[in-house]
Design a protein around this motif. Sequence first.
Motif, PDB file in Angstrom:
ATOM      1  N   GLN A   1      13.327   8.175   1.138  1.00 56.94           N
ATOM      2  CA  GLN A   1      12.901   9.740   0.494  1.00 56.94           C
ATOM      3  C   GLN A   1      11.535   9.746   1.029  1.00 56.94           C
ATOM      4  OE1 GLN A   1      14.042  11.425  -3.356  1.00 56.94           O
ATOM      5  NE2 GLN A   1      15.064   9.421  -3.886  1.00 56.94           N
ATOM      6  N   TYR A   2      10.653   8.781   0.742  1.00 53.90           N
ATOM      7  CA  TYR A   2       9.079   8.827   1.014  1.00 53.90           C
ATOM      8  C   TYR A   2       8.927   9.127   2.424  1.00 53.90           C
ATOM      9  CZ  TYR A   2       4.239   7.439   1.136  1.00 53.90           C
ATOM     10  OH  TYR A   2       2.930   7.561   1.340  1.00 53.90           O
ATOM     11  N   ARG A   3       9.806   8.496   3.327  1.00 55.67           N
ATOM     12  CA  ARG A   3       9.480   8.845   4.888  1.00 55.67           C
ATOM     13  C   ARG A   3       9.979  10.135   5.111  1.00 55.67           C
ATOM     14  NH1 ARG A   3      11.301   3.198   4.847  1.00 55.67           N
ATOM     15  NH2 ARG A   3      13.426   3.743   5.066  1.00 55.67           N
ATOM     16  N   SER A   4      10.856  10.563   4.652  1.00 57.42           N
ATOM     17  CA  SER A   4      11.462  11.740   5.078  1.00 57.42           C
ATOM     18  C   SER A   4      10.540  12.922   4.503  1.00 57.42           C
ATOM     19  CB  SER A   4      13.257  12.120   4.361  1.00 57.42           C
ATOM     20  OG  SER A   4      12.989  12.319   2.990  1.00 57.42           O
ATOM     21  N   LYS A   5       9.770  12.667   3.483  1.00 59.38           N
ATOM     22  CA  LYS A   5       9.008  13.814   3.101  1.00 59.38           C
ATOM     23  C   LYS A   5       7.399  13.594   3.440  1.00 59.38           C
ATOM     24  CE  LYS A   5      11.476  14.562  -0.974  1.00 59.38           C
ATOM     25  NZ  LYS A   5      11.789  14.675  -2.763  1.00 59.38           N
ATOM     26  N   ARG A   6       7.290  12.488   4.284  1.00 63.09           N
ATOM     27  CA  ARG A   6       5.805  12.321   4.772  1.00 63.09           C
ATOM     28  C   ARG A   6       5.507  13.361   5.940  1.00 63.09           C
ATOM     29  NH1 ARG A   6       5.125   6.634   6.524  1.00 63.09           N
ATOM     30  NH2 ARG A   6       6.582   7.323   7.970  1.00 63.09           N
ATOM     31  N   ILE A   7       4.400  14.001   5.837  1.00 68.13           N
ATOM     32  CA  ILE A   7       3.899  14.793   6.752  1.00 68.13           C
ATOM     33  C   ILE A   7       2.666  14.590   7.136  1.00 68.13           C
ATOM     34  CG2 ILE A   7       5.651  16.756   6.449  1.00 68.13           C
ATOM     35  CD1 ILE A   7       3.686  18.167   4.794  1.00 68.13           C
ATOM     36  N   THR A   8       2.017  15.273   8.215  1.00 66.67           N
ATOM     37  CA  THR A   8       0.339  15.155   8.204  1.00 66.67           C
ATOM     38  C   THR A   8      -0.139  16.345   7.341  1.00 66.67           C
ATOM     39  OG1 THR A   8       0.336  17.033  10.201  1.00 66.67           O
ATOM     40  CG2 THR A   8       0.747  14.496  10.415  1.00 66.67           C
ATOM     41  N   ALA A   9      -1.371  16.047   7.265  1.00 69.47           N
ATOM     42  CA  ALA A   9      -2.262  17.216   6.502  1.00 69.47           C
ATOM     43  C   ALA A   9      -2.166  18.503   7.033  1.00 69.47           C
ATOM     44  CB  ALA A   9      -3.751  16.452   6.449  1.00 69.47           C
ATOM     45  N   THR A  10      -2.401  18.376   8.509  1.00 70.45           N
ATOM     46  CA  THR A  10      -2.217  19.554   9.311  1.00 70.45           C
ATOM     47  C   THR A  10      -0.914  20.299   9.155  1.00 70.45           C
ATOM     48  OG1 THR A  10      -3.821  18.697  10.850  1.00 70.45           O
ATOM     49  CG2 THR A  10      -2.369  20.345  11.639  1.00 70.45           C
ATOM     50  N   GLU A  11       0.040  19.581   9.071  1.00 68.79           N
ATOM     51  CA  GLU A  11       1.437  20.511   8.893  1.00 68.79           C
ATOM     52  C   GLU A  11       1.433  20.881   7.652  1.00 68.79           C
ATOM     53  OE1 GLU A  11       4.411  17.408  11.438  1.00 68.79           O
ATOM     54  OE2 GLU A  11       3.783  16.725   9.650  1.00 68.79           O
TER      55      GLU A  11
ATOM     56  N   ASP B   1       7.748  17.704  -2.840  1.00 68.04           N
ATOM     57  CA  ASP B   1       8.485  18.522  -1.449  1.00 68.04           C
ATOM     58  C   ASP B   1       7.954  17.698  -0.392  1.00 68.04           C
ATOM     59  OD1 ASP B   1      10.015  20.389  -2.604  1.00 68.04           O
ATOM     60  OD2 ASP B   1       8.077  21.368  -3.167  1.00 68.04           O
ATOM     61  N   HIS B   2       6.697  17.319  -0.409  1.00 68.63           N
ATOM     62  CA  HIS B   2       6.073  16.678   0.887  1.00 68.63           C
ATOM     63  C   HIS B   2       4.877  15.721   0.383  1.00 68.63           C
ATOM     64  CE1 HIS B   2       7.864  19.931   3.320  1.00 68.63           C
ATOM     65  NE2 HIS B   2       7.366  20.775   2.540  1.00 68.63           N
ATOM     66  N   ILE B   3       4.464  14.713   1.374  1.00 66.72           N
ATOM     67  CA  ILE B   3       3.473  13.548   0.964  1.00 66.72           C
ATOM     68  C   ILE B   3       2.600  13.634   2.135  1.00 66.72           C
ATOM     69  CG2 ILE B   3       3.263  11.243   0.741  1.00 66.72           C
ATOM     70  CD1 ILE B   3       6.311  11.317  -0.198  1.00 66.72           C
ATOM     71  N   ILE B   4       1.380  13.622   1.998  1.00 64.33           N
ATOM     72  CA  ILE B   4       0.487  13.507   2.747  1.00 64.33           C
ATOM     73  C   ILE B   4      -0.293  11.980   2.453  1.00 64.33           C
ATOM     74  CG2 ILE B   4      -1.916  14.281   3.700  1.00 64.33           C
ATOM     75  CD1 ILE B   4      -1.179  16.824   2.697  1.00 64.33           C
ATOM     76  N   GLU B   5      -0.296  11.210   3.494  1.00 59.85           N
ATOM     77  CA  GLU B   5      -1.204   9.932   3.516  1.00 59.85           C
ATOM     78  C   GLU B   5      -2.739  10.230   3.359  1.00 59.85           C
ATOM     79  OE1 GLU B   5       0.892   7.007   5.851  1.00 59.85           O
ATOM     80  OE2 GLU B   5       2.549   6.807   4.075  1.00 59.85           O
ATOM     81  N   GLY B   6      -3.320  10.296   2.838  1.00 60.23           N
ATOM     82  CA  GLY B   6      -4.770  10.782   2.974  1.00 60.23           C
ATOM     83  C   GLY B   6      -5.682   9.716   3.653  1.00 60.23           C
ATOM     84  N   ASP B   7      -7.005  10.118   3.286  1.00 60.61           N
ATOM     85  CA  ASP B   7      -7.886   9.140   4.026  1.00 60.61           C
ATOM     86  C   ASP B   7      -8.576   8.127   3.102  1.00 60.61           C
ATOM     87  OD1 ASP B   7      -7.895  10.780   6.269  1.00 60.61           O
ATOM     88  OD2 ASP B   7      -9.335  12.407   5.593  1.00 60.61           O
ATOM     89  N   ASN B   8      -8.021   8.278   1.892  1.00 60.71           N
ATOM     90  CA  ASN B   8      -8.462   7.123   0.983  1.00 60.71           C
ATOM     91  C   ASN B   8      -9.853   7.112   0.612  1.00 60.71           C
ATOM     92  OD1 ASN B   8      -5.754   6.146   0.898  1.00 60.71           O
ATOM     93  ND2 ASN B   8      -6.117   5.155   2.662  1.00 60.71           N
ATOM     94  N   LEU B   9     -10.458   8.249   0.552  1.00 64.39           N
ATOM     95  CA  LEU B   9     -11.805   8.429   0.242  1.00 64.39           C
ATOM     96  C   LEU B   9     -12.396   7.965  -1.098  1.00 64.39           C
ATOM     97  CD1 LEU B   9     -12.529  11.724   1.892  1.00 64.39           C
ATOM     98  CD2 LEU B   9     -13.168   9.531   2.897  1.00 64.39           C
ATOM     99  N   PRO B  10     -13.282   7.456  -1.291  1.00 67.21           N
ATOM    100  CA  PRO B  10     -13.856   7.086  -2.897  1.00 67.21           C
ATOM    101  C   PRO B  10     -13.816   8.149  -3.775  1.00 67.21           C
ATOM    102  CG  PRO B  10     -15.521   6.218  -0.953  1.00 67.21           C
ATOM    103  CD  PRO B  10     -14.599   7.217  -0.170  1.00 67.21           C
ATOM    104  N   LEU B  11     -13.676   7.835  -5.014  1.00 64.15           N
ATOM    105  CA  LEU B  11     -13.673   8.769  -6.109  1.00 64.15           C
ATOM    106  C   LEU B  11     -14.999   9.452  -6.167  1.00 64.15           C
ATOM    107  CD1 LEU B  11     -10.977   7.634  -6.368  1.00 64.15           C
ATOM    108  CD2 LEU B  11     -11.296   8.184  -8.891  1.00 64.15           C
ATOM    109  N   ALA B  12     -15.450  10.654  -6.231  1.00 65.78           N
ATOM    110  CA  ALA B  12     -16.665  11.130  -6.690  1.00 65.78           C
ATOM    111  C   ALA B  12     -17.150  10.382  -7.909  1.00 65.78           C
ATOM    112  CB  ALA B  12     -16.784  12.515  -7.104  1.00 65.78           C
ATOM    113  N   GLU B  13     -18.449  10.315  -8.075  1.00 68.58           N
ATOM    114  CA  GLU B  13     -19.028   9.496  -9.445  1.00 68.58           C
ATOM    115  C   GLU B  13     -20.025  10.417 -10.034  1.00 68.58           C
ATOM    116  OE1 GLU B  13     -19.819   5.179  -9.349  1.00 68.58           O
ATOM    117  OE2 GLU B  13     -19.251   5.005  -7.158  1.00 68.58           O
ATOM    118  N   LEU B  14     -19.798  10.429 -11.125  1.00 70.85           N
ATOM    119  CA  LEU B  14     -20.971  11.245 -12.104  1.00 70.85           C
ATOM    120  C   LEU B  14     -21.729  10.213 -12.834  1.00 70.85           C
ATOM    121  CD1 LEU B  14     -21.929  13.947 -12.949  1.00 70.85           C
ATOM    122  CD2 LEU B  14     -20.219  13.748 -14.966  1.00 70.85           C
ATOM    123  N   PRO B  15     -22.902   9.887 -12.473  1.00 75.02           N
ATOM    124  CA  PRO B  15     -23.866   8.897 -13.321  1.00 75.02           C
ATOM    125  C   PRO B  15     -23.980   9.449 -14.517  1.00 75.02           C
ATOM    126  CG  PRO B  15     -24.702   9.407 -10.969  1.00 75.02           C
ATOM    127  CD  PRO B  15     -23.747  10.258 -11.275  1.00 75.02           C
TER     128      PRO B  15
END
Length: 445
Positions: free
Chosen positions: A6-16, A176-190
């Motif tokens: 299911q994961y593979r069938s729902k995976r799309i790019t961010a552009t899509e 419905d759809h899955i994007i594999e993101g850029d794995n960016l760090p989470l924003a931090e609030l000191p």
Amino acid sequence: MSFSEQYRSKRITATEAARMVKSGDWIEYGFCLAAPRAFDAALAERGDELSNAHIRTGVTVYPSLAFEADTTGGRFTWNSWHFTGLDRRYAAQGAAYYIPMRFAELPRYVLENQPTDVFVTQAAPMDRHGFFNFGISNSHHYGVIARAKKVIIEVNERFPRVHGGHGHGIHIDQVDHIIEGDNLPLAELPPASISDVDRAIAAQVLAKMTDGDCVQLGIGGMPNALGQMIAQSDLKDLGGHTEMIADSFVDMFQAGRMNGSRKALDRGRIAFTFALGTQKLYDFIDENPFVASYPVDYTNSTEVAGTIDNLVTINNAVEVDLFGQVCAESSGPRQISGTGGQLDFVLAGYRSKGGRSFICLSSTYRDKAGNIKSRILPTITPGGIITDTRSTTMYVVTEYGMFNCKGQTAWQRAEGLIGIAHPQFREELIAQAEAMGIWRRSNKR
């Protein structure tokens, strides 16, 4: 079909995924840290293809490339449930607007009042049971999912997996759809810097606390100061029930002050609906059974939180008037934050058996010209938003003292609140109270 299939069938790019957005659509971004990054960047590439589309979000911590690429202001309108510095900057450009809300009611708003064409949120990778976890930012997501025409998950491997509660994840069957993101760090609030005034106010609140209290903290220097002071105190068996979990809760737990052992509800756990802090916090909540992520209509429900004995709620304010009205979200008509959950917890703190609700503020501030101004005023600044009505306000605390508004007459409120104003402004406030007919001749000066 297996979950992996299911994961593979729902995976799309961010552009899509971005190509699915149409002019006029309402796009809901995940709340706070869950706002999408790859999808937002792809949406920015749509150029002049879109018009009159609407992005809805809350507690913005990532700059929106899509919104900032809209130089004409005709592609996107930015709509926020709670303003941050970024939202204020967007509003100053003339295309961002606040959505008035009481946070506890937010899931109902998106179920009944706000259409959603596309919901996009970051989440932790799918587990072996087919679930994506967004417990770091639970909020109203279950309501959006139920109403949205398309649900898109943007996977971020840096996201902690947070226990529930409920509403802290979504099964692949609902996606419905899955994007594999850029794995960016989470924003931090000191943690906010702590002033001597913050410490003076926090010390008064701390003096009102007892073993076994359950704590809700707002954001800012004073709540941060109180969390640090609690960690260094002799208090024990404290609980946590809050909308936003921050680093101060980690400090209280690690110091042995907070274990939740006396809570009748969610015993042994801190209940929260979204997290925002430093990496220390994100590491703390990852796979930690001591924390429980819930939808906001659970954490902030007056009916739920109010059943917790000895609930202590601590929140900030911009100004308080002599009637006991509290403005915590605007400077005149200019929106600077939001109602958030303050009113929810002001009500819950008073409803709680043995509970206490504190509104904390410095007695003065300096304006842009460097002039000292009082935060205790005769009436709220014209255009200012009333966050807490005079009938809901309990304790008001400044560095000059504490006053309990509950059950007090208009003249008692005027006397008590002037008594905790900065001494430089007290005579002027008395004259204004007399002019408004709320100053009794025998009042203490």
